[in-house]
Design a protein around this motif. Structure first.
Motif, short mmCIF file in Angstrom:
data_model
loop_
_atom_site.label_atom_id
_atom_site.label_comp_id
_atom_site.label_asym_id
_atom_site.label_seq_id
_atom_site.Cartn_x
_atom_site.Cartn_y
_atom_site.Cartn_z
N THR C 134 2.97 11.85 4.23
CA THR C 134 2.89 11.20 5.53
C THR C 134 4.29 11.00 6.12
O THR C 134 4.49 11.19 7.32
CB THR C 134 2.14 9.86 5.42
OG1 THR C 134 2.77 9.05 4.44
CG2 THR C 134 0.68 10.07 5.05
N SER C 157 2.06 9.09 11.03
CA SER C 157 1.31 9.24 9.78
C SER C 157 1.70 8.18 8.77
O SER C 157 2.87 7.79 8.68
CB SER C 157 1.56 10.64 9.22
OG SER C 157 0.77 10.90 8.10
N ALA C 186 -3.11 10.86 9.48
CA ALA C 186 -2.17 11.13 10.57
C ALA C 186 -2.96 11.13 11.86
O ALA C 186 -4.13 11.55 11.87
CB ALA C 186 -1.48 12.48 10.38
#
Lengths: 240, 254, 240, 254, 254, 240
Positions: C134, C157, C186
């Motif tokens: 992320t 994210s 995300a």
């Protein structure tokens, strides 16, 4: 499994067959949707699939041949097809089998009809018990016919060998492991021309000739089953 | 994994979806016919051939002794591998697994692993030294769409089919299966959610979400794929579809 | 490190955070000279770089698409980024993360503007403490903006998860290892559309909804930091 | 492995064959001049450089301790590897062995293995744990045709040249060689059978058959290659050629 | 590693060199600004981020237990690996290290190894069985020229930053560093010798020579690169530059 | 073999040579039929072959350069060339040697004469005893000449080093292992320009200069043998 004292007792092999007897054989054509042609072969405990794609455009392009199609064959074993799990991906044995398979099939194809094309033959062994390369060639031939690829003749394939000094047809894995000689063979059944021949073990001249006799006989039976499979597929289609 | 669909067919499928219809006359929440053949391969400890419509996936289970991971001395091992065989589709090529095959294997793996479907602690022979490794090999034979659901189902059916090893170190009376996770993939076509896409529908979809659930309907794994996106409401609808359809699939496992 | 008895004590996590609290976050844009765009993200003990090259001519040529650019993403971990040295080169995990990263970013790009081109996104994890995929997507988005690639929206994210039966934001490695559930996500922060979602562990329906609540909140914060980083880069440039 | 020959040369070679003649004035059943240099490489336990006409193949034997295969605890190991070096032909490319190199190695391997040329049981140090592994590396230096026969001859000459190891675990007074298999390749050109093809003849041939024989003329290995086919009669003729020519080659091994 | 430079810029750089000048106003024997950040990565035992101008190279040191090489039972192991990351330059591609990355790693390795910078004998846990292996991973983040000098400096700084392991088998109070080798690369542009080339200068250069020296100015490693050549006098001048500039670089290591 | 107490006794090395003495050297040109040019070099116990193909059409095509030929070099060791069997295929050492070999040879070639072409140099070490890269360069140069590739000058190559504090020419493997310093070098013998220089070990400034002196002397001898080999080949050809 321990090696048995004898592989043939009272003229019968471990699985009860006579020396010149094939294992139970089942061939089906047209079993896959996506492939242009396909077939399955069950021969004793062997289960083999073959699929044909093509003639289709050759990729990558630099492998295109201006005056002919290129036949590509891949023989592959499933990881679960043998006792000890096989690591995925080609090994030296499967590379060699892929090569001799291609050379066994190519003589009956009219590759020159499809310049710049590829014909791809994929053979997958799902369960193996000796004789997978010959079962693969037998299946591939039916798949080629199912795909409508024109052929001069069929290719029928089987192994012969020597166990306990006897020439036998269609060896099992036990017979291959403990026997003396294995000779896979493929031929055009009508023209009696041999397109695959490998052998390891020991043959005198006389044994070699006996083995050829038996191989011709075995391929005749394989050929019958191939034709039957195609007839059934065709009959079903017509009846649909 | 998603194949190119002609623009005419694309428009046709998208239009149908808007009307709640599909090219093969199914409803949006309807699976194709499913069959599970267990034990087709005797050389595996367990095996299954799953057909969903024309899609065919085989799974085989093999068990081998192995050294456990250093950080998991008291756990057996689970290894899931998937092969998108070139005989299954004109778009699959021979060679090492690409990102689609790897994702497929890893999504199936997570469903089984995270639900504790296998009691891996029972697969320890000697702590830190010797454990059983369970290999699940997924073999895609014919690709007519929805490979993830078919593969997860085949893997679970093969595990349920797996027989104890004939090996003196194997002391369990049966394979230690304790859950039956099932994956349901929902795709979004023209803003409609659709289950069990065929290969042409996959070629048209915007995105997909796979949700693996266990018996009580709770989630053990999820994976979004494709280059579209989902709203929150769509995700919640997808979960509901996965719960309901998952129960149907699980019933087929017997 | 031994597994602690509890991961949340008196409402505080091992590192003192509240359940809905992000780790310290620092984003910088434009940190590399050669790349067309670049960014670094530090999130707790994670250090991640992202670089963008393109739109540029696609090589090899046979991968060119006549009507669109192709987005390529590579997520990679430095050998020294984790406790036990990681062997260089892609493994199955990084191949999967590269794929979902591409699918997370592609929905906001106008690839059809650049036929025959490639846009390459390279993500390097220098130090890892859970949440690197992320953080990589967050960094890649800033790098794309820094490269001047037009976007419909940003992508922000973060991961959420469940530890000790509590839904928490932004798990550390300890929380990931000993917790129950990890769900990286995300989204487009303005349009609230989810472009990446993975999850493993266990969620009831209610927990899943709680987790989504927290994820939306976390991505909001990430989005703020992304915009701030770009503003700073732009302000410096103007002030130069 | 088979190189492209211009169509004029192709027709010329084929016409000659029909008349029982060859481009280098040999008869159809005649080998080119053969020389075997033994021991050219001191870093190998055994080595040989074989020349058949302009074709040059080197083989080197190395011996290493290894763990035996689980299913063959009482057998040493034989590993044959072949490299079609890019210096040997404009058509050979650097890189991992392709199908031609693999086939070459495996055909040589089978001739040696299936004839029990090496008494592998004598190469056991401790049953199931520690055995000698015999590596034969075939190095093709100059490719003017008939690589299989040259390679099999070089491998066998290198084995016969191999000296006992200077290692305390090596207790044999000499390398346990008990047979001398020899491979003879017969090619079919314009329906005539020809031995020891040069590279241009290989470019024209329809098919080839390699037959490895031992001292008594019996067969230990065969391999058909090429995209043509053989009739039964041709196979029997080829075997007779292999028996007679094999005896000539074997005599060169001393 | 050397990038294409437009012919106008090429001529400009070459003309400047003849006048003893450079595109960024440095003198021929002047380095760009150098900074060394030590310990940026906590997951490594030691780490450093080196910037020379816009060039950025990170190095990380990891230590693992390993079995020593059979011929060096009483020596720890040193493994240097370099990655030319695709984020560092438009010309770097993902994939396994190519010849430039391999050469870079090996040149850095030789400087450290041949100067005995690490006292490898102190890294033995049990002779012949168990030693410490020191991995130095060089991570090129931004390529604006002179990667060898930056990498060698980063590697040495990371080693000097390396902390003893928290492992009961690690009995040393500190990392056994005993020398500080430093590499200086001199390139030849239009017959002038130039230190610390930026990426455009590398695109124009005829050849380069890297000379690694230790504290007393003696040489521990050299490597010529590029497709030009050096006269004997040029080599001697390059050595003098490497000695003087090497002392400057070494001073930055603290 | 144990490390001897001294590598030089009474001014003589382990194999009886003086410090500035080359091992017995034998060079032959034109030893392979298929290659466009070839040579063998035996230097002490080293046996090295080199073959040249080209200038020929470059494959794959995308590597073609519109204004120049590309020189490609591959240095490779036979598995049986060293004491412990070497696994086939390139390792990091051979990749580096292939690179410096190419850079050592390229300065004397007129690659610009053959646009879009490749010149391939293949070096095979059949038996190794230190100095194989320099023997390979020496052989490759003769093979290039044998192939008729035009050259500005020859390239002659040899190693020098330091053992027992003495600068010596042409180290054996024992001297390389137990000595202090190894410095392979290659040069144009007429123009005295150095095209390959590597070194590891320890040299003071003075030792480096002494080593260069010896290297120039050694290369002079190598050069004589290279010319002699080509003369012999040429004489035989004329006499044929």
């Amino acid at each position: 499994m321990e090696k048995p004292e004898k592989l043939i007792v009272d003229g019968k092999r471990l699985d009860g067959r006579a020396p010149d007897e094939l294992r139970p054989l089942k061939i089906e054509a047209g079993i896959l949707k996506r492939a242009d042609g396909s077939a399955s072969v069950e021969l004793g405990a062997n289960k083999v699939l073959a699929a044909v794609y093509g003639p289709r455009e050759m990729h990558p392009r630099h492998l295109q041949q201006p005056d002919t199609a290129v036949l590509r064959c891949r023989y592959n074993m499933a990881p679960f097809s043998v006792d000890e799990r096989k690591r995925p991906g080609p090994d030296r044995r499967s590379v060699e089998i892929s090569k001799v398979t291609r050379e066994a099939l190519e003589p009956v194809l009219f590759l020159e009809l499809y310049p710049r094309s590829a014909i791809d033959v994929f053979i997958e062994v799902l369960q193996a018990d000796a004789g997978t390369r010959t079962a693969g060639i037998t299946a591939a031939t039916v798949a080629l016919a199912d795909a409508g690829v024109p052929m001069r003749d069929m290719i029928s394939s089987v192994a012969v060998g020597k166990i306990d000094d006897t020439i036998v047809l269609d060896l099992t894995k036990a017979e291959d492991n403990w026997g003396t000689t294995d000779m896979p063979i493929a031929m055009m059944p009508r023209k009696k021309l041999i397109t695959l021949l490998q052998m390891d073990g020991h043959f005198t001249k006389e044994e070699f000739e006996q083995a050829l006799d038996l191989a011709f006989k075995g391929c005749e039976q394989i050929y019958g089953a191939q034709r039957q499979a195609l007839r059934e597929k065709y009959a079903i289609k017509k009846g649909e | 994994m998603h194949e190119i669909v002609s623009s005419v067919k694309r428009d046709y499928i998208a239009d149908l979806a808007r009307q709640g219809k599909r090219i093969d006359t199914r409803t949006l929440d309807q699976f194709r016919e499913i069959s599970i053949e267990v034990g087709p391969v005797k050389s595996a400890q367990g095996s299954a051939l799953v057909k969903i419509g024309k899609t065919q996936v085989m799974a085989g289970v093999k068990v081998e002794r192995a050294e456990p991971f250093a950080d998991k001395p008291d756990s057996g091992m689970l290894i899931v591998n998937a092969e998108l065989l070139p005989l299954a589709s004109p778009t699959f090529e021979p060679g090492r697994p690409g990102e689609n095959a790897i994702e497929l294997a890893r999504v199936v793996d997570r469903g089984i692993r995270e639900s504790d479907a296998i009691d891996l602690e029972k697969l320890v022979i000697k702590s830190g030294e010797d454990v059983w490794a369970v290999f699940i090999d997924i073999y895609v034979l014919d690709h007519d769409g929805n490979l993830i659901d078919a593969s997860a189902l085949a893997a679970m059916a093969a595990l349920l089919n797996a027989k104890p090893l004939e090996d003196e170190a194997w002391t369990l009376p049966e394979f230690p299966i304790q859950k039956k996770p099932v994956a349901v993939t929902v795709v979004k076509i023209n803003d409609r959610l659709v289950v069990d896409p065929c290969v042409d529908e996959e070629g048209v979809m915007d995105a997909r979400i796979t949700i693996a659930t266990i018996e009580d309907g709770s989630i053990c794994a999820m994976q979004k794929g494709g280059i579209g996106c989902f709203s929150r409401e769509e995700l919640e609808q997808a979960h509901e579809l996965a719960r309901v359809k998952g129960a149907e699939l699980r019933a087929k496992l017997g």
